[in-house]
Motif scaffolding. Structure first.
Motif, PDB file in Angstrom:
ATOM      1  N   ASP A 256       0.824  -1.201   0.000  1.00  0.00           N
ATOM      2  CA  ASP A 256       0.000   0.000   0.000  1.00  0.00           C
ATOM      3  C   ASP A 256       0.861   1.254   0.000  1.00  0.00           C
ATOM      4  N   ARG A 257       0.218   2.409   0.059  1.00  0.00           N
ATOM      5  CA  ARG A 257       0.940   3.693  -0.016  1.00  0.00           C
ATOM      6  C   ARG A 257       1.894   3.911   1.152  1.00  0.00           C
ATOM      7  N   ASN A 258       1.644   3.216   2.265  1.00  0.00           N
ATOM      8  CA  ASN A 258       2.510   3.360   3.436  1.00  0.00           C
ATOM      9  C   ASN A 258       3.631   2.333   3.475  1.00  0.00           C
ATOM     10  N   GLY A 259       3.727   1.492   2.448  1.00  0.00           N
ATOM     11  CA  GLY A 259       4.776   0.483   2.387  1.00  0.00           C
ATOM     12  C   GLY A 259       4.456  -0.800   3.123  1.00  0.00           C
ATOM     13  N   VAL A 260       3.214  -0.968   3.587  1.00  0.00           N
ATOM     14  CA  VAL A 260       2.810  -2.172   4.308  1.00  0.00           C
ATOM     15  C   VAL A 260       2.460  -3.267   3.297  1.00  0.00           C
ATOM     16  N   ILE A 261       3.000  -4.460   3.526  1.00  0.00           N
ATOM     17  CA  ILE A 261       2.809  -5.585   2.607  1.00  0.00           C
ATOM     18  C   ILE A 261       1.589  -6.403   3.025  1.00  0.00           C
TER      19      ILE A 261
END
Length: 473
Positions: A256-261
């Motif tokens: 996602d946009r926050n870098g969470v996989i």
């Protein structure tokens, strides 16, 4: 593919035919060697033009009935038809260019598959990863063989492929006959208790029996009892807006946009109350820095896991599943036996023993003997021929191979479940469906003509009666 055929037809059906299977395997293997050797020089005895014409006719026939399929079945038919037509066109084009292009296509496919297998085996490090790397090396060697012009300057491309196909198919048939000869039960669903296996097999035969229906026009209705595979896709289950990445966010993970996989999730639910959904007991840190380390299927990455109680509880705590695949023809007894044994171990491993691998194994246990239940009444070799000629078997085998050499993911499990649903609940063939539509249209047209004739006759009688009245007046 050997294991899938064993699962779908059952060991009992195949064991009685192991000698014939082995004979067919040896004939195919020898014939493949002969065809391959014949293609090593420029004097080809293989009838390449008639073969190309048959390939073209098969491709055109597949495209003609592709629209009758449903969902993924329709897409698969279109892909198969186009591939056959393109290959036939290149063969018939002849000369250097057609053979060269075809050889480059086959070489690229072997190269890509070999590299992917080696890289995934090196990263994941599952139990037989060294054997997988050897297999990938063989595929790369075949790719180099197709790329270089020696010894026929690409003229022997088609006989090479046909010979390899016959050799690999014959070898698989020999392996299948050897395994079923020695097995008392299917290793995919067998337990450690032989007496329990025998009792469960008998109960399973009574529960499953022979189905009165041999094909269905579509998936189960909403109110129909069926085994359900729930899949939360990586994109659909992402907490934030996912950055779309072709293929990666479909089969591996979404970011996602926050870098969470987000890797998604998979679960299996049966009408008998069985719900199989394995989840890590402690949330795994899936940051990009640690993700590469977690991909290894080694014991240091094992963590305690928990099985979710039921779908309403899980969907309420998280979100509803993105896609569902439903199957009518399954064996609840074998599924219960698998679940009673499997849930004794709650270990979770991101690539080796995760939610998707658990669901895939449970699905295989549930559909064991599905094709024999559907087509067993046909007798003889017809059930075996129906299974091996179904395109979804090849698709399922490739998906299973890819998952075995990499890792089961929700995307792979979704496609695998869809392919197995076509095998367990077979759909009518395109030609049968077209024939049915044609008959229905003929019947409707005939009824419409009769109604029009009756209307015309009634009008004439009404008009005649009115004229007679006028004369009498």
């Amino acid at each position: 593919m050997v294991r899938l055929v064993m699962i779908l037809l059952g060991v009992d059906y195949l064991r009685t035919r192991w000698r014939s299977l082995q004979l067919i395997g040896w004939v195919s293997l020898v014939l493949g060697v002969v065809v391959f050797i014949d293609a090593l020089d420029s004097a080809l005895f293989f009838p390449i033009t008639p073969f190309a014409i048959l390939l073209l006719l098969e491709g055109l026939a597949t495209l003609a009935v592709a629209w009758t399929g449903m969902g993924g079945q329709r897409t698969l038919r279109y892909v198969k038809g186009l591939a056959f037509c393109v290959a036939a066109a290149l063969i018939l084009a002849g000369h250097h260019h057609g053979h060269f292009i075809l050889s480059m296509i086959f070489g690229t496919l072997f190269l890509a598959d070999g590299l992917l297998q080696i890289v995934s085996a090196k990263v994941v490090r599952y139990r037989t990863w060294r054997l997988a790397m050897i297999g990938g090396g063989v595929e790369i060697a075949l790719a180099i063989f197709f790329y270089q012009p020696y010894p026929t300057h690409y003229v022997g491309t088609v006989p090479y492929c046909l010979g390899l196909g016959l050799m690999f198919g014959g070898w698989n048939m020999i392996l299948l006959s050897t395994r079923v000869r020695r097995l008392a039960s299917n290793p995919a669903v067998a337990s450690n208790d032989a007496s329990a296996d025998a009792a469960n097999s008998a109960a399973s035969a009574v529960a499953g029996g022979r189905l009165s229906v041999v094909e269905w026009d579509g998936p189960p209705a909403a109110d129909e009892d069926a085994l359900t595979v729930h899949v939360w896709t990586p994109v659909g289950s992402s907490k934030g807006e996912a950055r779309r990445q072709l293929i990666v966010d479909r089969y591996i993970a979404a970011v996602d946009r926050n870098g969470v996989i987000s890797t998604g999730h998979a679960a299996l639910e049966s009408p008998e109350g069985i719900y199989i959904s394995l989840y890590p007991g402690v949330e795994i840190d899936r940051s990009p820095d640690d993700f590469a380390r977690l991909l290894r299927a080694t014991r240091e990455n094992d963590v305690p896991g928990v099985f979710q109680p039921n779908y309403p509880t899980e969907s309420k705590a998280w979100c509803p599943s993105t896609v569902q695949v439903r199957i009518r023809n399954y064996d609840p007894v074998r599924l219960r036996r698998f679940w009673d044994a499997y849930r004794q171990d709650t270990t979770y491993n991101l690539t080796h023993r995760n939610c998707s691998s658990t669901v895939s194994r449970a699905l295989e246990a549930a559909i064991e003997g599905a094709s024999a239940r559907v087509w067993g009444g046909l007798g003889g070799w017809r059930p075996f021929l129906r299974v091996i000629t179904t395109p979804e078997l090849w698709v399922a085998a490739q998906l299973r191979k890819r998952a075995a050499t990499m890792a089961w993911t929700p995307g792979l499990t979704l496609d695998y479940a869809r392919a197995l649903s076509m095998l367990a609940d077979p759909r009518p063939s395109g030609w049968v469906k077209m024939a049915r539509l044609a008959v229905r249209r003929m019947v409707r047209s005939r009824q419409q003509w009769r109604e029009e004739e009756r209307g015309a006759t009634a009008s004439q009688e009404a008009g005649g009666g009115h004229g007679a009245g006028v004369v009498r007046d």
